[in-house]
Design a protein around this motif. Structure first.
Motif, PDB file in Angstrom:
ATOM      1  N   UNK A 178       6.732  18.547  17.509  1.00 50.33           N
ATOM      2  CA  UNK A 178       7.742  19.549  17.228  1.00 50.33           C
ATOM      3  C   UNK A 178       8.882  19.471  18.237  1.00 50.33           C
ATOM      4  N   UNK A 179       8.536  19.267  19.519  1.00 51.00           N
ATOM      5  CA  UNK A 179       9.580  19.179  20.538  1.00 51.00           C
ATOM      6  C   UNK A 179      10.481  17.973  20.267  1.00 51.00           C
ATOM      7  N   UNK A 180       9.864  16.868  19.820  1.00 49.44           N
ATOM      8  CA  UNK A 180      10.621  15.662  19.551  1.00 49.44           C
ATOM      9  C   UNK A 180      11.620  15.883  18.415  1.00 49.44           C
ATOM     10  N   UNK A 181      11.301  16.708  17.482  1.00 50.48           N
ATOM     11  CA  UNK A 181      12.181  16.982  16.350  1.00 50.48           C
ATOM     12  C   UNK A 181      13.220  18.043  16.662  1.00 50.48           C
ATOM     13  N   UNK A 182      13.254  18.548  17.876  1.00 53.13           N
ATOM     14  CA  UNK A 182      14.281  19.495  18.258  1.00 53.13           C
ATOM     15  C   UNK A 182      13.786  20.928  18.244  1.00 53.13           C
ATOM     16  N   UNK A 183      12.521  21.141  18.455  1.00 53.04           N
ATOM     17  CA  UNK A 183      11.976  22.498  18.520  1.00 53.04           C
ATOM     18  C   UNK A 183      11.385  22.903  17.185  1.00 53.04           C
ATOM     19  N   UNK A 227      12.732  24.775  14.830  1.00 56.60           N
ATOM     20  CA  UNK A 227      13.681  24.776  13.715  1.00 56.60           C
ATOM     21  C   UNK A 227      13.926  23.372  13.195  1.00 56.60           C
ATOM     22  N   UNK A 228      13.688  22.357  14.035  1.00 55.27           N
ATOM     23  CA  UNK A 228      13.933  20.982  13.618  1.00 55.27           C
ATOM     24  C   UNK A 228      15.385  20.599  13.819  1.00 55.27           C
ATOM     25  N   UNK A 229      15.745  19.369  13.447  1.00 58.19           N
ATOM     26  CA  UNK A 229      17.122  18.888  13.588  1.00 58.19           C
ATOM     27  C   UNK A 229      17.957  19.359  12.417  1.00 58.19           C
ATOM     28  N   UNK A 230      19.233  19.603  12.705  1.00 62.82           N
ATOM     29  CA  UNK A 230      20.149  19.885  11.597  1.00 62.82           C
ATOM     30  C   UNK A 230      20.426  18.576  10.877  1.00 62.82           C
ATOM     31  N   UNK A 231      20.955  18.682   9.673  1.00 62.77           N
ATOM     32  CA  UNK A 231      21.231  17.493   8.874  1.00 62.77           C
ATOM     33  C   UNK A 231      22.244  16.586   9.575  1.00 62.77           C
ATOM     34  N   UNK A 232      23.306  17.147  10.165  1.00 58.99           N
ATOM     35  CA  UNK A 232      24.326  16.346  10.862  1.00 58.99           C
ATOM     36  C   UNK A 232      23.733  15.626  12.070  1.00 58.99           C
ATOM     37  N   UNK A 240      20.644  14.763  12.490  1.00 59.41           N
ATOM     38  CA  UNK A 240      19.733  13.723  12.007  1.00 59.41           C
ATOM     39  C   UNK A 240      20.520  12.476  11.608  1.00 59.41           C
ATOM     40  N   UNK A 241      21.637  12.678  10.857  1.00 56.00           N
ATOM     41  CA  UNK A 241      22.452  11.542  10.416  1.00 56.00           C
ATOM     42  C   UNK A 241      23.059  10.831  11.617  1.00 56.00           C
ATOM     43  N   UNK A 242      23.575  11.594  12.580  1.00 55.59           N
ATOM     44  CA  UNK A 242      24.165  10.991  13.772  1.00 55.59           C
ATOM     45  C   UNK A 242      23.123  10.236  14.583  1.00 55.59           C
ATOM     46  N   UNK A 243      21.934  10.771  14.661  1.00 59.97           N
ATOM     47  CA  UNK A 243      20.871  10.094  15.402  1.00 59.97           C
ATOM     48  C   UNK A 243      20.506   8.783  14.738  1.00 59.97           C
ATOM     49  N   UNK A 244      20.533   8.754  13.404  1.00 59.62           N
ATOM     50  CA  UNK A 244      20.210   7.524  12.677  1.00 59.62           C
ATOM     51  C   UNK A 244      21.307   6.477  12.878  1.00 59.62           C
ATOM     52  N   UNK A 245      22.567   6.912  12.825  1.00 52.03           N
ATOM     53  CA  UNK A 245      23.689   5.973  12.926  1.00 52.03           C
ATOM     54  C   UNK A 245      23.911   5.475  14.348  1.00 52.03           C
ATOM     55  N   UNK A 246      23.578   6.241  15.323  1.00 54.78           N
ATOM     56  CA  UNK A 246      23.865   5.881  16.712  1.00 54.78           C
ATOM     57  C   UNK A 246      22.701   5.080  17.290  1.00 54.78           C
TER      58      UNK A 246
END
Length: 158
Positions: A1-6, A8-13, A15-21
């Motif tokens: 859960x911590x890895x996913x950002x707590x 609430x999880x990651x926001x869609x933006x 997540x996309x930025x993490x994939x592209x970067x």
């Protein structure tokens, strides 16, 4: 859960930025960037050295004419020295030219001698090949020339 950002999880933006970067984890891109910065460092050092070399030359060229104007007697002496140096330069040029001409003639002579030697060796080999390939009427090789060749090779090795 911590890895996913707590929770609430990651926001869609995000997540996309993490994939592209992915440039930080791509070793090829890291290597390219490192090489780019290394080359930039070398270029900047080279430009600095060029500036350092050009500055003293400009200063010396600026100082020399003012010295020549201030000291008229020494200026005329410098002109005489330049005339002498021109004559000596001409002599040096002539001397070097003669040396180069002699060296060129020597090289031509050596090449000519090598060419003649090569032609002689080729004609000897051709004659030997003709003798070795001679046949009798029935198609058998002529042994006389082959035995002579063997005898020469044995005597040559001794």
């Amino acid at each position: 859960m911590k890895r996913l950002g707590g929770a609430a999880g990651l926001s869609l933006e995000a997540f996309v930025n993490a994939k592209n970067n992915t440039s930080f984890s791509n070793p090829a891109l890291i290597k390219k960037q490192r090489e780019f910065y290394k080359n930039a460092k070398y270029v900047s050092k080279f430009k600095k050295k060029l500036k350092q070399q050009n500055q003293p030359n400009e200063l010396s060229s600026v100082v020399k004419p003012s010295e020549a104007e201030n000291e008229n007697g020494e200026g005329s002496k410098m002109i005489k020295k330049n005339k002498r140096s021109k004559n000596s330069l001409k002599e040096l040029y002539e001397k070097r030219r003669k040396e180069e001409e002699n060296a060129r003639i020597e090289r031509e002579m050596i090449l000519k001698a090598k060419k003649e030697e090569r032609e002689k060796a080729e004609s000897r080999r051709k004659a030997a090949r003709e003798k070795m390939s001679k046949k009798t009427r029935s198609g058998q090789p002529v042994m006389k020339y082959r035995i002579e060749h063997l005898l020469q090779t044995v005597q040559g090795s001794n």
